[in-house]
Scaffold this motif. Structure first.
Motif, PDB file in Angstrom:
ATOM      1  N   LEU A   4      41.657 -11.245  10.402  1.00  0.00           N
ATOM      2  CA  LEU A   4      40.535 -10.953   9.574  1.00  0.00           C
ATOM      3  C   LEU A   4      40.671  -9.196   9.062  1.00  0.00           C
ATOM      4  CD1 LEU A   4      38.433 -13.151  11.742  1.00  0.00           C
ATOM      5  CD2 LEU A   4      38.542 -13.834   9.728  1.00  0.00           C
ATOM      6  N   VAL A   5      40.640  -8.378   9.767  1.00  0.00           N
ATOM      7  CA  VAL A   5      40.262  -7.125   9.515  1.00  0.00           C
ATOM      8  C   VAL A   5      42.294  -6.692   8.930  1.00  0.00           C
ATOM      9  CG1 VAL A   5      41.318  -4.942  10.636  1.00  0.00           C
ATOM     10  CG2 VAL A   5      39.853  -6.897  11.815  1.00  0.00           C
ATOM     11  N   MET A   6      42.524  -6.249   7.764  1.00  0.00           N
ATOM     12  CA  MET A   6      43.161  -5.887   6.357  1.00  0.00           C
ATOM     13  C   MET A   6      43.956  -5.246   6.902  1.00  0.00           C
ATOM     14  SD  MET A   6      43.221  -4.625   2.806  1.00  0.00           S
ATOM     15  CE  MET A   6      42.982  -5.517   1.835  1.00  0.00           C
ATOM     16  N   ALA A   7      43.921  -4.036   7.989  1.00  0.00           N
ATOM     17  CA  ALA A   7      45.500  -3.425   8.754  1.00  0.00           C
ATOM     18  C   ALA A   7      45.967  -4.074   8.970  1.00  0.00           C
ATOM     19  CB  ALA A   7      44.717  -2.663   8.878  1.00  0.00           C
ATOM     20  N   ASN A   8      45.984  -5.599   9.196  1.00  0.00           N
ATOM     21  CA  ASN A   8      46.659  -6.208  10.800  1.00  0.00           C
ATOM     22  C   ASN A   8      46.903  -7.102   9.844  1.00  0.00           C
ATOM     23  OD1 ASN A   8      45.028  -4.582  12.623  1.00  0.00           O
ATOM     24  ND2 ASN A   8      44.150  -5.897  13.516  1.00  0.00           N
ATOM     25  N   ARG A  68      41.761 -10.931  14.745  1.00  0.00           N
ATOM     26  CA  ARG A  68      41.533  -9.866  14.291  1.00  0.00           C
ATOM     27  C   ARG A  68      42.819  -9.857  13.583  1.00  0.00           C
ATOM     28  NH1 ARG A  68      42.447  -5.573  16.572  1.00  0.00           N
ATOM     29  NH2 ARG A  68      40.165  -5.358  17.674  1.00  0.00           N
ATOM     30  N   GLN A  73      38.560  -1.401  15.357  1.00  0.00           N
ATOM     31  CA  GLN A  73      38.533  -1.849  14.799  1.00  0.00           C
ATOM     32  C   GLN A  73      37.020  -3.803  14.825  1.00  0.00           C
ATOM     33  OE1 GLN A  73      42.669  -4.030  14.388  1.00  0.00           O
ATOM     34  NE2 GLN A  73      42.678  -2.236  13.194  1.00  0.00           N
ATOM     35  N   THR A 133      37.781   1.324   9.440  1.00  0.00           N
ATOM     36  CA  THR A 133      38.057   0.758  10.696  1.00  0.00           C
ATOM     37  C   THR A 133      38.680  -1.095  10.006  1.00  0.00           C
ATOM     38  OG1 THR A 133      36.229  -0.165  10.558  1.00  0.00           O
ATOM     39  CG2 THR A 133      36.296   1.240  12.279  1.00  0.00           C
ATOM     40  N   TYR A 134      38.706  -1.628   8.819  1.00  0.00           N
ATOM     41  CA  TYR A 134      38.927  -2.105   8.140  1.00  0.00           C
ATOM     42  C   TYR A 134      40.513  -2.207   7.665  1.00  0.00           C
ATOM     43  CZ  TYR A 134      38.896  -6.418   5.383  1.00  0.00           C
ATOM     44  OH  TYR A 134      39.320  -8.029   4.865  1.00  0.00           O
ATOM     45  N   MET A 135      41.066  -1.227   7.234  1.00  0.00           N
ATOM     46  CA  MET A 135      42.666  -0.554   6.695  1.00  0.00           C
ATOM     47  C   MET A 135      43.202   0.448   7.357  1.00  0.00           C
ATOM     48  SD  MET A 135      40.181  -0.478   2.774  1.00  0.00           S
ATOM     49  CE  MET A 135      41.274  -1.458   1.157  1.00  0.00           C
ATOM     50  N   GLU A 136      42.647   1.092   7.825  1.00  0.00           N
ATOM     51  CA  GLU A 136      43.498   2.355   8.723  1.00  0.00           C
ATOM     52  C   GLU A 136      44.736   1.405   9.760  1.00  0.00           C
ATOM     53  OE1 GLU A 136      42.814   6.341  10.087  1.00  0.00           O
ATOM     54  OE2 GLU A 136      42.238   5.690  11.743  1.00  0.00           O
ATOM     55  N   ASN A 137      45.745   2.062   8.779  1.00  0.00           N
ATOM     56  CA  ASN A 137      47.046   1.862  10.248  1.00  0.00           C
ATOM     57  C   ASN A 137      48.003   2.550   9.615  1.00  0.00           C
ATOM     58  OD1 ASN A 137      49.614   0.892  10.687  1.00  0.00           O
ATOM     59  ND2 ASN A 137      48.672  -1.337  10.262  1.00  0.00           N
TER      60      ASN A 137
END
Ligand code: SF4
Ligand code: SF4
Lengths: 355, 209
Positions: free
Chosen positions: A230-234, A227, B88, B200-204
């Motif tokens: 796979l998740v852009m934010a991470n 994850r 996420q 959910t994919y981009m938020e940080n």
């Protein structure tokens, strides 16, 4: 300690590897990013080593990336893997050889779980029967495809066209090996050399004339983290872990990196580009990156396969500096052409990374 | 034991405000309230499941496996939507889960869209624009029947795979992720598959270190 005692201890770090008749389990990541590696592996096995390998088209993902992203429950992945065992059994094979470290870790974990909890195995057999009307025998032998190459490394050396030696200076080329966390961190006795003495890839490097760099972060994770990539934010997690490794290996001036896991190979290739765009830093010589190879690619180069036929043009970090050191002849013009030699354009140039 | 060796080796502890030793301690203490708080927190989603802790723990614990169990429970109870990192799971279900059930692979080349993966760089962009040519050159069987890399999985095998998800609870689990996420998307008045997915994919929030 006497020699016998030492040999006894070292025995714990060896593993049994079947010598023929393998059921091949492809990898979602390897076939996406390194399809030429899968082809080269099968070609080497069949045409150079005269081994029997079955590539069953009914084989699917093991769902391992889903499992380690926590969206696929354990019962589900176990039953998917049980179906692969059933395909193997039906084809009359007993030796399972996954081509992915995530899969290999999962197959190992499942067999261990069933060993300690036969009631779980029973339940999975019922699930599989209910879903597919299939039955299976557990594999007699489980080996990662790199274990197989390791086993035959000396046979490969005997057929080698090129050595891991700088043809201009005679210096053995310095390789960094990355065996991947799930190869042996979970079940050290199932990997050659365990988690402490990574031997599966270094054994190949030594057998083919090269030298291995033992750098401080040799065992550190590449940073995939499922994850976490796979998740852009991470993705900061992923790139930060690879950066830690690059900084630790760079002072030893590696000529190449070779990875066991297709994911690790892809990350260490791509993150060098990302870091160069983010910070202007490059880790190889003269502004290049450090070439990153899969072990199949390394094997195929040693055996004299054409670099573009095995897909080295799909790498972001240019492999040419390594090819030149090894004295491999290649056609630079053909690199980005299609199979008919037609022009299909070329990738754009990165800002800092030399290609 | 409470030695902290896992924390010393853990790549997640290095880059996030995360401590596997504390997770194991909290679970062992067994205080329901504390555990519920953990299940609703970002904390359990920081681990990368590398299992480096498995090799090193002198007591043969595996904090990474404890994390996997906590993540499963968090999703079963619907607690994952309480945290940014937990939410996420929808993005992962949307990308990986749906790929497994549609194509029989966790990942396929067309899924790695350059605009979603700028880190893949210009060579991948070139590959993406010429998928058929590049995969043909490297001896693949891209989206065709039969054996070979990237072949189209036949419909019978796909049916078996989906049936396995049905009988083992895999389908139900994915639906649970969906329904909890739908609930949040409805509250926020945004579309689940587009706006909520991208969020959910981009938020940080940047509050994780
Ligand atoms: S599995 Fe998780 S807790 Fe264990 S070392 Fe890896 S990131 Fe840390
Ligand atoms: S889980 Fe193991 S390594 Fe971590 S604190 Fe407890 S005893 Fe130490």
């Amino acid at each position: 300690m006497n020699l016998e005692g030492k040999q006894q201890i070292w025995k714990d770090y060896q593993k049994e590897i079947a010598d023929d008749r393998y059921f091949y389990a492809r990898s979602c990541i390897r076939q996406t990013f390194f399809p030429g590696s899968e082809w080269a592996y099968l070609d080497i096995m069949k045409n150079k080593l005269a081994k029997d390998v079955i590539d069953d088209p009914r084989h699917t993902t093991c769902t391992g990336i889903g499992y380690h992203s926590d969206i696929v429950p354990a019962e589900t992945i176990m039953t998917v893997v049980a179906r692969h065992f059933a395909l193997m059994t039906e084809a009359g094979y007993e030796n399972m050889t996954p081509s992915c470290i995530t899969s290999f870790g999962i197959y190992t974990e499942i067999l261990e779980t069933w060993h300690h909890h036969p009631e779980v195995e029973e339940k999975i057999r019922e699930f599989l029967w209910k879903a597919t009307k299939r039955e299976f025998k557990k594999p007699r032998n489980l080996a990662h495809t790199s274990d197989i190459i390791y086993k035959f490394r000396n046979e490969i050396a005997a057929q080698a066209k090129y050595k891991l030696v700088d043809v201009h200076t005679g210096r053995p080329l310095r390789g960094v090996d990355h065996i991947g966390c799930h190869y042996s961190k979970m079940f050290p006795t199932k990997g050659i050399g365990g988690a402490e003495f990574p031997a599966v890839l270094s054994g190949m490097i030594y057998a083919w004339g090269g030298d291995v760099i033992d750098y401080p972060e040799r065992r550190h994770c590449c940073g995939f983290g499922f994850r976490q990539y796979l998740v852009m934010a991470n993705r900061g997690y992923s790139v930060a872990n690879s950066k830690k490794k690059f900084e630790s290996m760079q002072p030893y001036e590696p000529d190449f990196i070779v990875a066991n896991c297709p994911g690790c190979a892809m990350f260490m290739d791509k993150w060098q580009y990302t870091i160069s765009e983010m910070e202007g830093t490059t880790y190889g010589q003269d502004g290049y990156g450090i070439p990153v190879l899969t072990y199949e690619e390394l094997t195929a180069l040693v055996l004299g396969y054409d670099p573009w036929e095995i897909g080295l043009q799909m790498h972001q970090v240019s492999v040419e500096p390594l090819l030149d050191k090894m004295g491999i002849s290649y056609n630079p013009e053909a690199k980005f052409k299609n199979i008919r030699g037609e022009d299909i354009g070329v990738p754009k140039c990165p800002t800092y990374l030399r290609v | 034991m409470n030695c902290g060796v896992c924390t010393a080796i853990c790549p997640a502890a290095e880059f996030y405000n995360y401590d596997p030793r504390v997770i194991v301690e909290t679970v062992q203490r067994g205080n329901e309230e504390e555990i519920e708080e953990l299940l609703k927190s970002d904390t359990i989603w920081y681990c990368g499941e590398c299992m480096s802790c498995k090799t090193r723990c002198p007591r043969c614990n595996t904090p990474g496996l404890v994390i996997m169990a906590l993540r499963k429970i968090s999703q079963e109870l619907g607690y994952f939507v309480y945290s940014e990192k937990g939410r996420q799971q929808y993005a992962l279900k949307h990308v990986i889960g749906e790929s497994i059930l549609k194509r029989g692979y966790c990942v396929t080349p067309d899924l790695v869209k350059p605009e979603m993966h700028p880190e893949q760089g210009p060579v991948w962009e070139w590959i993406y624009e010429h998928l058929d040519d590049v995969y043909e050159r490297t001896h693949s069987n891209y989206r065709q029947p039969g054996a070979g890399a990237l072949r189209e999985v036949d419909s019978e095998s796909m049916d078996e795979l989906r049936k396995i998800f049905d009988v083992t609870g895999g389908t139900e689990f994915l639906e649970k992720i969906d329904s909890c996420s739908q609930h949040v998307a409805d509250k926020e008045k945004i579309d689940l598959e587009e706006a909520y997915f991208l969020k959910t994919y981009m938020e940080n929030s940047g509050r994780h270190q």
